[in-house]
Design a protein around this motif. Sequence first.
Motif, PDB file in Angstrom:
ATOM      1  N   GLY A 133       0.811  -1.209   0.000  1.00  0.00           N
ATOM      2  CA  GLY A 133       0.000   0.000   0.000  1.00  0.00           C
ATOM      3  C   GLY A 133       0.847   1.263   0.000  1.00  0.00           C
ATOM      4  O   GLY A 133       0.551   2.225  -0.696  1.00  0.00           O
ATOM      5  N   ALA A 153       1.031   3.972  -2.982  1.00  0.00           N
ATOM      6  CA  ALA A 153       0.620   5.345  -2.660  1.00  0.00           C
ATOM      7  C   ALA A 153       1.656   6.337  -3.164  1.00  0.00           C
ATOM      8  O   ALA A 153       1.308   7.383  -3.743  1.00  0.00           O
ATOM      9  N   LYS A 154       2.948   6.047  -2.960  1.00  0.00           N
ATOM     10  CA  LYS A 154       4.002   6.937  -3.453  1.00  0.00           C
ATOM     11  C   LYS A 154       3.980   7.020  -4.975  1.00  0.00           C
ATOM     12  O   LYS A 154       4.111   8.097  -5.555  1.00  0.00           O
ATOM     13  N   SER A 204       1.430   6.458  -6.939  1.00  0.00           N
ATOM     14  CA  SER A 204       0.218   7.143  -7.390  1.00  0.00           C
ATOM     15  C   SER A 204       0.364   8.659  -7.282  1.00  0.00           C
ATOM     16  O   SER A 204      -0.071   9.397  -8.171  1.00  0.00           O
ATOM     17  N   ASP A 205       0.987   9.122  -6.190  1.00  0.00           N
ATOM     18  CA  ASP A 205       1.194  10.564  -6.029  1.00  0.00           C
ATOM     19  C   ASP A 205       2.075  11.106  -7.157  1.00  0.00           C
ATOM     20  O   ASP A 205       1.760  12.144  -7.762  1.00  0.00           O
TER      21      ASP A 205
END
Length: 225
Positions: free
Chosen positions: A56, A60-61, A63-64
């Motif tokens: 996750g 998340a990194k 996706s940012d």
Amino acid sequence: MKMSILIGVIWAMMASLAAAQTQGPVLSVSGEGQVAVAPDMAVISLGVVHVDKTAGAAMAKVSDDARALLDVLTAQGIEARDIQTSQLSINPVWKGDGSSPRTITGFEARNAVTVRVRALDGLGAVLDQVLDAGTNTFGGLRFELQDPSAAQAEAREAAVKDAMHKAAQLSAAAGTQLGDVLSISEGSNAPRPEMFAAARSADVPVAAGELVVSVRVAMTFALAP
């Protein structure tokens, strides 16, 4: 009814065989035509990759940074139709060898996109901006033509002229008369880089050079003694 159809098929086969036997000598040649043109579009593959302890956190990194990358591309005038996700993956990172058990130490997430840049004078700026946005993988760059049909038509005409010139030479050398064209077929190749021009960008330097569009044709001519 079936007998009539069978007889018709047999007669057609016999007629074709007779025509083949009386066709006479033929001459088969190939020709090639090439046209060098300046490309008007670049295709680049780039993206982001991150490793973290959990899947996750790694995603998340990624996706940012991927959102930042897409925002930069949009700000640079790249249309949505020219941006396509080419890879989205997450995989465990393993540690260990044959002498010890393998364990998962983290996860690697990737998000890559393929981008068409239609304004080549802004290509250097696009590359510069996406690097600033966090892009850390680059899968390559190639130059293309948005519409190769005009170059292909020119190369096709040159290929036919080349084949006909060869046929005329060969028939004259053999002391025969060149007759009608009996068949013609085409084979084309994808445009390929030919040479590189000087770097044109004040940002990331790039050289568009030229592309060579080539077409090959095979032609068969009847020969008269």
